[in-house]
Scaffold this active site. Structure first.
Site, PDB file in Angstrom:
ATOM      1  NE  ARG A  48       9.481 -11.238  35.822  1.00 21.65           N
ATOM      2  CZ  ARG A  48       8.314 -11.315  35.175  1.00 21.65           C
ATOM      3  NH1 ARG A  48       8.193 -10.873  33.935  1.00 21.65           N
ATOM      4  NH2 ARG A  48       7.265 -11.828  35.777  1.00 21.65           N
ATOM      5  CB  SER A  58       8.200 -14.537  41.071  1.00 19.19           C
ATOM      6  OG  SER A  58       6.826 -14.508  40.792  1.00 19.19           O
ATOM      7  CD  GLU A  78      10.982 -12.161  38.818  1.00 18.16           C
ATOM      8  OE1 GLU A  78      10.327 -13.102  38.390  1.00 18.16           O
ATOM      9  OE2 GLU A  78      10.478 -11.087  39.180  1.00 18.16           O
TER      10      GLU A  78
HETATM   11  N1  EPU Z   1       1.257 -23.404  41.003  1.00 20.97           N
HETATM   12  C1  EPU Z   1       1.274 -24.532  41.772  1.00 20.97           C
HETATM   13  N2  EPU Z   1       1.682 -24.409  43.085  1.00 20.97           N
HETATM   14  C2  EPU Z   1       2.066 -23.231  43.628  1.00 20.97           C
HETATM   15  C3  EPU Z   1       2.047 -22.076  42.803  1.00 20.97           C
HETATM   16  C4  EPU Z   1       1.634 -22.191  41.492  1.00 20.97           C
HETATM   17  O1  EPU Z   1       0.948 -25.619  41.330  1.00 20.97           O
HETATM   18  O2  EPU Z   1       2.433 -23.201  44.810  1.00 20.97           O
HETATM   19  C5  EPU Z   1       0.776 -23.510  39.602  1.00 20.97           C
HETATM   20  C6  EPU Z   1      -0.527 -22.757  39.406  1.00 20.97           C
HETATM   21  O3  EPU Z   1      -1.628 -23.541  39.732  1.00 20.97           O
HETATM   22  C7  EPU Z   1      -0.486 -22.396  37.941  1.00 20.97           C
HETATM   23  C8  EPU Z   1       1.009 -22.251  37.644  1.00 20.97           C
HETATM   24  O4  EPU Z   1       1.697 -22.884  38.731  1.00 20.97           O
HETATM   25  O5  EPU Z   1      -0.979 -23.452  37.171  1.00 20.97           O
HETATM   26  C9  EPU Z   1       1.417 -20.785  37.517  1.00 20.97           C
HETATM   27  O6  EPU Z   1       1.170 -20.084  38.728  1.00 20.97           O
HETATM   28  P1  EPU Z   1       0.627 -18.566  38.762  1.00 20.97           P
HETATM   29  O7  EPU Z   1      -0.593 -18.449  37.924  1.00 20.97           O
HETATM   30  O8  EPU Z   1       0.549 -18.177  40.188  1.00 20.97           O
HETATM   31  O9  EPU Z   1       1.700 -17.724  38.005  1.00 20.97           O
HETATM   32  P2  EPU Z   1       3.287 -17.653  38.160  1.00 20.97           P
HETATM   33  O10 EPU Z   1       3.865 -18.088  36.866  1.00 20.97           O
HETATM   34  O11 EPU Z   1       3.750 -18.354  39.389  1.00 20.97           O
HETATM   35  C10 EPU Z   1       3.519 -15.199  37.267  1.00 20.97           C
HETATM   36  C11 EPU Z   1       4.479 -14.093  37.637  1.00 20.97           C
HETATM   37  C12 EPU Z   1       3.943 -13.295  38.825  1.00 20.97           C
HETATM   38  C13 EPU Z   1       2.546 -12.771  38.501  1.00 20.97           C
HETATM   39  C14 EPU Z   1       1.617 -13.940  38.106  1.00 20.97           C
HETATM   40  C15 EPU Z   1       0.275 -13.395  37.666  1.00 20.97           C
HETATM   41  C16 EPU Z   1       6.741 -14.954  37.102  1.00 20.97           C
HETATM   42  C17 EPU Z   1       7.993 -15.564  37.642  1.00 20.97           C
HETATM   43  N3  EPU Z   1       5.782 -14.690  38.003  1.00 20.97           N
HETATM   44  O12 EPU Z   1       3.499 -16.096  38.375  1.00 20.97           O
HETATM   45  O13 EPU Z   1       4.792 -12.183  39.020  1.00 20.97           O
HETATM   46  O14 EPU Z   1       1.996 -12.105  39.611  1.00 20.97           O
HETATM   47  O15 EPU Z   1       2.206 -14.667  37.017  1.00 20.97           O
HETATM   48  O16 EPU Z   1      -0.604 -14.403  37.365  1.00 20.97           O
HETATM   49  O17 EPU Z   1       6.655 -14.735  35.905  1.00 20.97           O
HETATM   50  C18 EPU Z   1       6.661 -11.349  40.220  1.00 20.97           C
HETATM   51  O18 EPU Z   1       7.236 -11.316  39.128  1.00 20.97           O
HETATM   52  O19 EPU Z   1       7.195 -10.975  41.278  1.00 20.97           O
HETATM   53  C19 EPU Z   1       5.317 -11.890  40.273  1.00 20.97           C
HETATM   54  C20 EPU Z   1       4.677 -12.076  41.415  1.00 20.97           C
END
Ligand code: EPU
Length: 301
Positions: A176, A226, A296
């Site tokens: 980022r 995010s 972010e």
């Molecule tokens: N999780 C939870 N509870 C929640 C949300 C997530 O336990 O309420 C757990 C999920 O089960 C998973 C882990 O946290 O094991 C990661 O969650 P997720 O796969 O949703 O990915 P993320 O790391 O939260 C990132 C990007 C997103 C992108 C997704 C695609 C960042 C900060 N965010 O999200 O990007 O869409 O991967 O999979 O890197 C953005 O940057 O605006 C954005 C939406």
């Protein structure tokens, strides 16, 4: 800003010039007070004239892309806001390379790349950002890749109105972050290098990622993606969720009950509501896990 300045801007700009324009109309959060002046330049000359004028009159400006990663203050912005999405939203393919204007939207480019059997942008199919904003922030999706990995060239306009081209070796990207954040330049066009791949596979990957996002993210409510960066080796969403943050609310702003790293606007949220909620969430996660979350989304005031 002096009335005379506003009048002059309106007189020479060929594109649109709006006064006291509510910025909530230009952000995915649907939050933000008025821009004193908002300009949507018609073409590069128009933009260059405007930048020169602002430089000569020492007036500051703020570039706005698709507004999908922003929180804008309730007081609005007493600057000239320049909206780039209508400008430069062209997309040109040549072999495995694609050159795009900074106003082009990532999902549109990803879809066109898939139609040509080019892989690399699948992760971007569900990110509603404009290219300019995505490059500045090195937008990405989890470990699926980020836009910085694909960039070969970036063309910008400097705050003094000069055109400049950066080659890959002059650019640095990390999670980022990009060195373009330090320069006060406006991104005009970007060249990306993709890889030939099976059309069907690229298409299927895109469908799979879009479906996953629909299932796990609150995409039907106004949000800014995010809210926090993922701490190294962990996930902000998981931490907030386990600390009991889902559903936490300040005024019209709520931690999404679907994905804890999203804040949704229930309809009447102010920027202050969101800022207060961000503080609450940070404190919650710090008290519970001893982890300091870093935001972010970008706050503009
Ligand atoms: N999780 C939870 N509870 C929640 C949300 C997530 O336990 O309420 C757990 C999920 O089960 C998973 C882990 O946290 O094991 C990661 O969650 P997720 O796969 O949703 O990915 P993320 O790391 O939260 C990132 C990007 C997103 C992108 C997704 C695609 C960042 C900060 N965010 O999200 O990007 O869409 O991967 O999979 O890197 C953005 O940057 O605006 C954005 C939406």
């Amino acid at each position: 800003m002096k009335q005379q300045i506003k009048q002059e801007i309106q007189d020479f700009v060929k594109g649109e010039v709006l006064f006291s324009e509510p910025l909530k109309r230009h952000t995915s959060f649907q939050i933000g007070g008025p821009a004193e002046v908002l300009v949507i330049p018609r073409d590069i000359d128009d933009l260059q004239n405007l930048i020169n004028y602002l430089y000569n009159h020492t007036i500051s400006y703020q570039i706005l892309g698709n507004g999908t990663n922003l929180l804008i203050s309730d007081q609005g912005l007493s600057k000239v806001v320049i909206k780039m999405t209508n400008l430069f939203n062209w997309i040109k393919f040549k072999d495995t390379k694609v050159k795009v204007g900074s106003g082009a939207k990532l999902p549109v480019i990803a879809k066109k790349a898939a139609e040509r059997g080019l892989s690399g942008l699948e992760f971007a199919a569900g990110l509603p950002a404009s290219v300019g904003g995505a490059v500045i922030m090195n937008a990405g999706a989890g470990n699926l890749g980020s836009i910085g990995d694909l960039i070969t060239q970036v063309k910008v306009i400097s705050p003094t109105g000069k055109l400049k081209q950066y080659q890959r070796r002059e650019l640095y990207f990390s999670y980022r972050k990009s060195n373009l954040q330090e320069k006060e330049e406006i991104i005009l066009e970007v060249e990306l290098e993709l890889k030939p791949a099976d059309k069907e596979n690229v298409h299927n990957k895109i469908q799979e990622l879009i479906l996953k996002r629909k299932q796990t993210q609150p995409l039907t409510m106004p949000n800014a993606g995010s809210v926090f960066k993922n701490p190294p080796g962990d996930s902000a969403g998981r931490l907030i969720d386990q600390a009991g943050g889902k559903g936490l609310r300040v005024g019209g702003a709520q931690v999404s009950t679907k994905h804890a790293n999203f804040i949704v606007n229930l309809g009447s949220a102010s920027a202050q509501n969101v800022l207060d909620l961000i503080c609450k969430v940070k404190k919650l996660v710090d008290d519970y896990f001893g982890v300091e979350l870093e935001t972010e989304i970008i706050y503009l005031d």
